[in-house]
Motif scaffolding. Structure first.
Motif, PDB file in Angstrom:
ATOM      1  N   LEU A  86       0.773  -1.295   0.020  1.00  0.00           N
ATOM      2  CA  LEU A  86       0.098   0.095   0.027  1.00  0.00           C
ATOM      3  C   LEU A  86       1.067   1.443   0.008  1.00  0.00           C
ATOM      4  CD1 LEU A  86      -2.818  -1.085   2.662  1.00  0.00           C
ATOM      5  CD2 LEU A  86      -2.941  -0.743   0.004  1.00  0.00           C
ATOM      6  N   VAL A  87       1.802   1.156   0.874  1.00  0.00           N
ATOM      7  CA  VAL A  87       2.960   2.512   0.770  1.00  0.00           C
ATOM      8  C   VAL A  87       3.366   2.820  -0.599  1.00  0.00           C
ATOM      9  CG1 VAL A  87       5.106   3.127   1.440  1.00  0.00           C
ATOM     10  CG2 VAL A  87       3.398   2.005   3.222  1.00  0.00           C
ATOM     11  N   LEU A  88       3.695   1.341  -1.224  1.00  0.00           N
ATOM     12  CA  LEU A  88       4.360   1.674  -2.759  1.00  0.00           C
ATOM     13  C   LEU A  88       3.162   2.243  -3.718  1.00  0.00           C
ATOM     14  CD1 LEU A  88       6.380  -1.684  -3.064  1.00  0.00           C
ATOM     15  CD2 LEU A  88       7.264   0.623  -2.790  1.00  0.00           C
ATOM     16  N   LEU A  89       1.956   2.003  -3.501  1.00  0.00           N
ATOM     17  CA  LEU A  89       1.025   2.192  -4.280  1.00  0.00           C
ATOM     18  C   LEU A  89       0.658   3.790  -4.018  1.00  0.00           C
ATOM     19  CD1 LEU A  89      -1.513   1.793  -6.231  1.00  0.00           C
ATOM     20  CD2 LEU A  89      -2.978   1.259  -4.046  1.00  0.00           C
ATOM     21  N   GLN A  90       0.580   4.045  -2.700  1.00  0.00           N
ATOM     22  CA  GLN A  90       0.518   5.496  -2.432  1.00  0.00           C
ATOM     23  C   GLN A  90       1.602   6.487  -2.820  1.00  0.00           C
ATOM     24  OE1 GLN A  90      -1.898   6.798  -1.018  1.00  0.00           O
ATOM     25  NE2 GLN A  90      -1.362   8.606   0.476  1.00  0.00           N
ATOM     26  N   TYR A  91       2.950   6.053  -2.948  1.00  0.00           N
ATOM     27  CA  TYR A  91       4.222   6.508  -3.453  1.00  0.00           C
ATOM     28  C   TYR A  91       3.764   6.785  -5.109  1.00  0.00           C
ATOM     29  CZ  TYR A  91       8.769   8.478  -3.835  1.00  0.00           C
ATOM     30  OH  TYR A  91       9.818   9.383  -4.000  1.00  0.00           O
ATOM     31  N   GLY A  92       3.645   5.879  -5.599  1.00  0.00           N
ATOM     32  CA  GLY A  92       3.477   5.733  -7.129  1.00  0.00           C
ATOM     33  C   GLY A  92       2.190   6.741  -7.509  1.00  0.00           C
ATOM     34  N   ILE A  93       1.289   6.699  -6.750  1.00  0.00           N
ATOM     35  CA  ILE A  93      -0.008   7.687  -7.253  1.00  0.00           C
ATOM     36  C   ILE A  93       0.551   9.159  -6.935  1.00  0.00           C
ATOM     37  CG2 ILE A  93      -2.179   8.550  -6.374  1.00  0.00           C
ATOM     38  CD1 ILE A  93      -2.924   5.873  -5.392  1.00  0.00           C
ATOM     39  N   ALA A  94       1.301   9.285  -6.016  1.00  0.00           N
ATOM     40  CA  ALA A  94       2.045  10.851  -5.757  1.00  0.00           C
ATOM     41  C   ALA A  94       2.831  11.064  -6.773  1.00  0.00           C
ATOM     42  CB  ALA A  94       2.505  10.693  -4.300  1.00  0.00           C
ATOM     43  N   LEU A  95       3.682  10.117  -7.214  1.00  0.00           N
ATOM     44  CA  LEU A  95       4.534  10.578  -8.341  1.00  0.00           C
ATOM     45  C   LEU A  95       3.578  10.880  -9.677  1.00  0.00           C
ATOM     46  CD1 LEU A  95       7.455   7.932  -8.329  1.00  0.00           C
ATOM     47  CD2 LEU A  95       7.436  10.354  -7.748  1.00  0.00           C
ATOM     48  N   TRP A  96       2.419   9.936  -9.758  1.00  0.00           N
ATOM     49  CA  TRP A  96       1.546  10.297 -11.007  1.00  0.00           C
ATOM     50  C   TRP A  96       0.804  11.904 -10.705  1.00  0.00           C
ATOM     51  CZ3 TRP A  96      -3.861   7.981 -11.218  1.00  0.00           C
ATOM     52  CH2 TRP A  96      -4.614   7.990 -12.634  1.00  0.00           C
ATOM     53  N   MET A  97       0.558  12.151  -9.458  1.00  0.00           N
ATOM     54  CA  MET A  97      -0.088  13.277  -9.341  1.00  0.00           C
ATOM     55  C   MET A  97       0.578  14.346  -9.732  1.00  0.00           C
ATOM     56  SD  MET A  97      -1.998  12.243  -5.852  1.00  0.00           S
ATOM     57  CE  MET A  97      -1.963  14.102  -5.184  1.00  0.00           C
ATOM     58  N   THR A  98       1.811  14.391  -9.403  1.00  0.00           N
ATOM     59  CA  THR A  98       2.925  15.483  -9.652  1.00  0.00           C
ATOM     60  C   THR A  98       3.473  15.494 -10.719  1.00  0.00           C
ATOM     61  OG1 THR A  98       4.715  14.261  -8.400  1.00  0.00           O
ATOM     62  CG2 THR A  98       3.356  15.866  -7.115  1.00  0.00           C
ATOM     63  N   GLY A  99       3.236  14.546 -11.936  1.00  0.00           N
ATOM     64  CA  GLY A  99       3.655  14.555 -13.436  1.00  0.00           C
ATOM     65  C   GLY A  99       5.108  14.092 -13.332  1.00  0.00           C
ATOM     66  N   ARG A 100       5.515  13.201 -12.235  1.00  0.00           N
ATOM     67  CA  ARG A 100       7.015  12.784 -12.070  1.00  0.00           C
ATOM     68  C   ARG A 100       7.042  11.395 -12.903  1.00  0.00           C
ATOM     69  NH1 ARG A 100       6.631  15.971  -7.476  1.00  0.00           N
ATOM     70  NH2 ARG A 100       8.393  17.239  -7.508  1.00  0.00           N
TER      71      ARG A 100
END
Length: 215
Positions: A86-100
């Motif tokens: 879940l932490v990995l998923l959360q981090y991946g979504i954060a990267l997606w949200m910030t266009g990284r």
């Protein structure tokens, strides 16, 4: 057309409407006070967990969801692995949200709500696991693995508090959000490696030999 935010901007928008109403500016005094809070609150949480863990008498009979002994250890390892996913998923979504994420457009605004909800669910999911660790074993320094796991746990919850403070304010530098998020990811990885993977791997992982009981 999807708007791509500049680095650090999306991070401060993770809390939706959190921040100053109407974009009102605050003076340097307010910035300084918030900066002090952002440092002291996470430190207080981490230090509090450490002190409690050191002073607390371990209760090796403590259970987890009705399981005790080896069964509780095995369950905690599996729950810890699910938590790390879940932490990995959360981090991946954060990267997606910030266009990284290269060649992937930044996520639409509605994804931020899901990201925020997932973060709080992740925190709640972690509490029974952390409670069992703290009550059953406390802060252990009997081995390098146990010490690293104990310290990582204190830092993890301190970093979580720091992330909440940073997300809730636009007065702090935008670079703090990815920094705190990365710290959460690293500590979560250490917690998983030194406990869940260690247990599921037969009480041994590269760098740490088998020492029982596990923390």
């Amino acid at each position: 057309m999807v708007r791509r935010e500049r680095p650090g901007q999306a991070g401060h928008e993770l809390s939706g409407q959190a921040g100053e109403p109407g974009g009102r500016r605050h003076g340097p005094g307010a910035r300084a006070a918030l900066a002090v809070l952002a440092v002291l609150a996470p430190f207080a949480v981490g230090a509090g967990l450490y002190v409690f863990g050191r002073e607390h008498t371990p209760d090796y009979t403590s259970g987890l969801y009705g399981q005790h002994g080896i069964d509780a250890i095995d369950l905690k390892a599996r729950l810890g692995s699910a938590l790390f996913c879940l932490v990995l998923l959360q981090y991946g979504i954060a990267l997606w949200m910030t266009g990284r994420i290269p060649r992937v457009p930044a996520a639409p605004a509605r994804v931020r709500t899901g990201h925020r909800v997932l973060g709080y669910l992740l925190f709640l999911f972690s509490l029974p696991i952390a409670y069992h660790c703290l009550v059953t074993y406390g802060i252990e320094t009997t081995s390098a693995r146990a010490a690293l796991h104990s310290f990582a746990g204190c830092v993890f919850y301190g970093a979580f508090v720091a992330k909440v403070i940073v997300v809730r304010s636009r007065r702090l530098p935008g670079v703090l959000l990815p920094a705190v998020g990365s710290l959460l990811l690293v500590t979560a990885a250490l917690l998983w490696y030194t406990a869940s993977l260690w247990v599921l791997g037969g009480y041994t992982v590269p760098g740490f030999s088998s020492v029982f009981p596990p923390g």
